[in-house]
Write a protein that holds these residues in place. Structure first.
Motif, PDB file in Angstrom:
ATOM      1  N   GLN A  12       5.374  51.227 -43.808  1.00  0.00           N
ATOM      2  CA  GLN A  12       4.795  52.573 -43.685  1.00  0.00           C
ATOM      3  C   GLN A  12       3.279  52.461 -43.776  1.00  0.00           C
ATOM      4  OE1 GLN A  12       3.227  54.216 -46.464  1.00  0.00           O
ATOM      5  NE2 GLN A  12       3.896  52.861 -48.147  1.00  0.00           N
ATOM      6  N   ASP A  13       2.600  53.346 -43.020  1.00  0.00           N
ATOM      7  CA  ASP A  13       1.138  53.303 -42.989  1.00  0.00           C
ATOM      8  C   ASP A  13       0.533  54.568 -43.573  1.00  0.00           C
ATOM      9  OD1 ASP A  13       0.714  54.047 -39.409  1.00  0.00           O
ATOM     10  OD2 ASP A  13       1.691  55.136 -41.033  1.00  0.00           O
ATOM     11  N   MET A  14       1.257  55.243 -44.466  1.00  0.00           N
ATOM     12  CA  MET A  14       0.804  56.499 -45.049  1.00  0.00           C
ATOM     13  C   MET A  14       0.316  56.324 -46.495  1.00  0.00           C
ATOM     14  SD  MET A  14       3.773  58.924 -43.434  1.00  0.00           S
ATOM     15  CE  MET A  14       5.090  57.733 -43.686  1.00  0.00           C
ATOM     16  N   ASN A  15       0.225  55.081 -46.939  1.00  0.00           N
ATOM     17  CA  ASN A  15      -0.219  54.773 -48.295  1.00  0.00           C
ATOM     18  C   ASN A  15       0.679  55.410 -49.358  1.00  0.00           C
ATOM     19  OD1 ASN A  15      -2.068  53.286 -49.889  1.00  0.00           O
ATOM     20  ND2 ASN A  15      -3.183  55.155 -50.410  1.00  0.00           N
ATOM     21  N   HIS A  16       1.965  55.501 -49.043  1.00  0.00           N
ATOM     22  CA  HIS A  16       2.906  56.098 -49.981  1.00  0.00           C
ATOM     23  C   HIS A  16       3.262  55.128 -51.094  1.00  0.00           C
ATOM     24  CE1 HIS A  16       4.512  59.340 -47.005  1.00  0.00           C
ATOM     25  NE2 HIS A  16       3.378  59.679 -47.572  1.00  0.00           N
ATOM     26  N   ASN A  17       3.544  55.717 -52.261  1.00  0.00           N
ATOM     27  CA  ASN A  17       3.919  54.886 -53.407  1.00  0.00           C
ATOM     28  C   ASN A  17       5.382  54.474 -53.381  1.00  0.00           C
ATOM     29  OD1 ASN A  17       1.391  54.898 -54.841  1.00  0.00           O
ATOM     30  ND2 ASN A  17       1.781  57.053 -55.269  1.00  0.00           N
ATOM     31  N   SER A  18       6.248  55.407 -52.964  1.00  0.00           N
ATOM     32  CA  SER A  18       7.695  55.187 -53.087  1.00  0.00           C
ATOM     33  C   SER A  18       8.328  54.898 -51.732  1.00  0.00           C
ATOM     34  CB  SER A  18       8.367  56.423 -53.706  1.00  0.00           C
ATOM     35  OG  SER A  18       7.851  56.677 -54.982  1.00  0.00           O
ATOM     36  N   MET A  19       9.317  54.013 -51.757  1.00  0.00           N
ATOM     37  CA  MET A  19      10.051  53.692 -50.540  1.00  0.00           C
ATOM     38  C   MET A  19      11.533  53.588 -50.861  1.00  0.00           C
ATOM     39  SD  MET A  19       7.439  51.044 -48.631  1.00  0.00           S
ATOM     40  CE  MET A  19       8.262  51.187 -47.029  1.00  0.00           C
ATOM     41  N   TYR A  20      12.363  53.835 -49.838  1.00  0.00           N
ATOM     42  CA  TYR A  20      13.815  53.988 -50.041  1.00  0.00           C
ATOM     43  C   TYR A  20      14.577  53.345 -48.887  1.00  0.00           C
ATOM     44  CZ  TYR A  20      11.711  57.868 -52.632  1.00  0.00           C
ATOM     45  OH  TYR A  20      10.919  58.628 -53.456  1.00  0.00           O
ATOM     46  N   LEU A  55      21.912  56.485 -50.935  1.00  0.00           N
ATOM     47  CA  LEU A  55      20.799  55.641 -51.341  1.00  0.00           C
ATOM     48  C   LEU A  55      21.299  54.264 -51.760  1.00  0.00           C
ATOM     49  CD1 LEU A  55      17.721  55.605 -51.900  1.00  0.00           C
ATOM     50  CD2 LEU A  55      18.267  56.310 -54.241  1.00  0.00           C
ATOM     51  N   ILE A  56      20.700  53.227 -51.175  1.00  0.00           N
ATOM     52  CA  ILE A  56      21.083  51.856 -51.509  1.00  0.00           C
ATOM     53  C   ILE A  56      20.179  51.328 -52.629  1.00  0.00           C
ATOM     54  CG2 ILE A  56      21.426  49.525 -50.618  1.00  0.00           C
ATOM     55  CD1 ILE A  56      21.555  50.763 -47.797  1.00  0.00           C
ATOM     56  N   TYR A  57      18.890  51.313 -52.363  1.00  0.00           N
ATOM     57  CA  TYR A  57      17.873  50.894 -53.325  1.00  0.00           C
ATOM     58  C   TYR A  57      16.630  51.739 -53.087  1.00  0.00           C
ATOM     59  CZ  TYR A  57      19.793  46.503 -55.273  1.00  0.00           C
ATOM     60  OH  TYR A  57      20.533  45.566 -55.953  1.00  0.00           O
ATOM     61  N   TYR A  58      15.799  51.813 -54.111  1.00  0.00           N
ATOM     62  CA  TYR A  58      14.508  52.443 -53.932  1.00  0.00           C
ATOM     63  C   TYR A  58      13.457  51.698 -54.742  1.00  0.00           C
ATOM     64  CZ  TYR A  58      15.111  54.787 -58.461  1.00  0.00           C
ATOM     65  OH  TYR A  58      15.291  55.060 -59.795  1.00  0.00           O
ATOM     66  N   SER A  59      12.210  51.974 -54.379  1.00  0.00           N
ATOM     67  CA  SER A  59      11.078  51.392 -55.081  1.00  0.00           C
ATOM     68  C   SER A  59      10.122  52.530 -55.395  1.00  0.00           C
ATOM     69  CB  SER A  59      10.390  50.352 -54.198  1.00  0.00           C
ATOM     70  OG  SER A  59       9.167  49.935 -54.759  1.00  0.00           O
ATOM     71  N   ALA A  60      10.056  52.907 -56.649  1.00  0.00           N
ATOM     72  CA  ALA A  60       9.228  54.041 -57.044  1.00  0.00           C
ATOM     73  C   ALA A  60       7.742  53.719 -56.878  1.00  0.00           C
ATOM     74  CB  ALA A  60       9.533  54.457 -58.472  1.00  0.00           C
ATOM     75  N   GLU A 101       5.191  60.144 -51.274  1.00  0.00           N
ATOM     76  CA  GLU A 101       4.132  59.984 -52.261  1.00  0.00           C
ATOM     77  C   GLU A 101       4.704  59.584 -53.612  1.00  0.00           C
ATOM     78  OE1 GLU A 101       0.380  60.817 -50.342  1.00  0.00           O
ATOM     79  OE2 GLU A 101       0.938  60.066 -52.334  1.00  0.00           O
ATOM     80  N   GLY A 102       5.917  60.081 -53.900  1.00  0.00           N
ATOM     81  CA  GLY A 102       6.585  59.670 -55.124  1.00  0.00           C
ATOM     82  C   GLY A 102       6.803  60.779 -56.116  1.00  0.00           C
ATOM     83  N   GLY A 103       6.073  61.876 -56.001  1.00  0.00           N
ATOM     84  CA  GLY A 103       6.288  62.986 -56.909  1.00  0.00           C
ATOM     85  C   GLY A 103       7.605  63.668 -56.609  1.00  0.00           C
ATOM     86  N   GLY A 151      11.821  58.621 -59.523  1.00  0.00           N
ATOM     87  CA  GLY A 151      11.853  58.087 -58.172  1.00  0.00           C
ATOM     88  C   GLY A 151      12.099  59.085 -57.058  1.00  0.00           C
ATOM     89  N   ASN A 152      12.185  60.394 -57.365  1.00  0.00           N
ATOM     90  CA  ASN A 152      12.345  61.386 -56.293  1.00  0.00           C
ATOM     91  C   ASN A 152      13.521  61.054 -55.384  1.00  0.00           C
ATOM     92  OD1 ASN A 152      11.743  63.615 -54.697  1.00  0.00           O
ATOM     93  ND2 ASN A 152      10.337  62.475 -53.399  1.00  0.00           N
ATOM     94  N   LYS A 153      14.657  60.715 -55.992  1.00  0.00           N
ATOM     95  CA  LYS A 153      15.810  60.356 -55.182  1.00  0.00           C
ATOM     96  C   LYS A 153      16.475  61.604 -54.634  1.00  0.00           C
ATOM     97  CE  LYS A 153      17.300  58.163 -58.746  1.00  0.00           C
ATOM     98  NZ  LYS A 153      18.177  57.403 -59.676  1.00  0.00           N
ATOM     99  N   LEU A 154      16.928  61.510 -53.383  1.00  0.00           N
ATOM    100  CA  LEU A 154      17.614  62.609 -52.730  1.00  0.00           C
ATOM    101  C   LEU A 154      19.120  62.376 -52.710  1.00  0.00           C
ATOM    102  CD1 LEU A 154      15.308  63.251 -49.648  1.00  0.00           C
ATOM    103  CD2 LEU A 154      15.591  64.726 -51.634  1.00  0.00           C
ATOM    104  N   THR A 155      19.883  63.446 -52.945  1.00  0.00           N
ATOM    105  CA  THR A 155      21.335  63.442 -52.765  1.00  0.00           C
ATOM    106  C   THR A 155      21.632  64.315 -51.558  1.00  0.00           C
ATOM    107  OG1 THR A 155      21.719  63.175 -55.129  1.00  0.00           O
ATOM    108  CG2 THR A 155      23.555  63.979 -53.794  1.00  0.00           C
ATOM    109  N   PHE A 156      22.325  63.742 -50.560  1.00  0.00           N
ATOM    110  CA  PHE A 156      22.557  64.438 -49.297  1.00  0.00           C
ATOM    111  C   PHE A 156      23.986  64.957 -49.194  1.00  0.00           C
ATOM    112  CE2 PHE A 156      18.847  63.709 -46.641  1.00  0.00           C
ATOM    113  CZ  PHE A 156      18.214  62.652 -47.269  1.00  0.00           C
ATOM    114  N   GLY A 157      24.127  66.055 -48.469  1.00  0.00           N
ATOM    115  CA  GLY A 157      25.439  66.469 -48.013  1.00  0.00           C
ATOM    116  C   GLY A 157      25.851  65.636 -46.808  1.00  0.00           C
TER     117      GLY A 157
END
Lengths: 113, 114
Positions: A25-33, A45-50, A95-97, B99-105
């Protein structure tokens, strides 16, 4: 801005093979999923990185590993692919919030034979 | 745990018809609610969101109101177009979770015919 990019777009694997899905990603975001999308089940959701340097398991982590290589890149690895991992995989960033929008890549369609 | 239930599709409509997609949720905390849309061959993109009870999210003619008393966030559009054909996902974010995790339908496919 490209937003969130994923490679490859499509991949066919044989059972037991390994592969890495790439996301940047090129948006300088903190969190990725990383999510997988299966018919009738929405995205899971498999994994995330806050934030850079951290990773955590999501709802369905078994059979996967991830690496947050730097702030831009977050890869998903299948060490020994199984037919149950046939799915469409989406990477997202935010962004992560807690109220922040997640931005999704175009997806990788994976078929495991 | 958290969960989101939305009506199964496909929903087939004629152009200019009224669209409603039902969404209800279960959450342990006080969630934020989202509708995402996925056009054919693309990733998801945010359509609208609401962060507290009685908030109304709106975008591109779509609206949804956060109803805490009925734990619902139904999506509506008064007059659909062919270009609204897509899969629509309701989702929640638990503000108490890291972590702002989303739960989807499960998603609702909408097909609008000319």
């Amino acid at each position: 801005n490209a937003g969130v990019t994923q490679t490859p777009k499509f991949q066919v694997l044989k059972t037991g093979q390994s592969m890495t899905l790439q996301c940047a990603q090129d948006m300088n975001h903190n969190s990725m999923y990383w999510y997988r999308q299966d018919p009738g089940m929405g995205l899971r959701l498999i994994y995330y990185s806050a934030s850079e340097g951290t990773t955590d398991k999501g709802e369905v982590p078994n059979g996967y590993n991830v690496s947050r290589l730097n702030k831009r890149e977050f890869s998903l690895r299948l060490e020994s692919a199984a037919p149950s991992q046939t799915s469409v995989y989406f990477c997202a960033s935010s962004e992560g919030g807690v109220l922040e929008t997640q931005y999704f890549g175009p997806g990788t369609r994976l078929l495991v034979l | 745990g958290n969960s989101v239930t939305q009506m199964e599709g496909p929903v087939t409509l004629s152009e200019e018809a009224f669209l409603t997609i039902n969404c209800t949720y279960t959450a342990t905390g006080y969630p934020s609610l989202f509708w995402y849309v996925q056009y054919p061959g693309e990733g998801l993109q945010l359509l609208l969101k609401a962060t507290k009870a009685d908030d109304k999210g709106s975008n591109k003619g779509f609206e949804a109101t956060y109803r805490k008393e009925t734990t619902s966030f139904h999506l509506e559009k008064g007059s659909v177009q062919v270009s609204d054909s897509a899969v629509y996902f309701c989702a929640l974010s638990d503000r108490a979770a890291a972590g702002n995790k989303l739960t989807f339908g499960g998603g609702t496919r909408v097909l609008v015919k000319p």
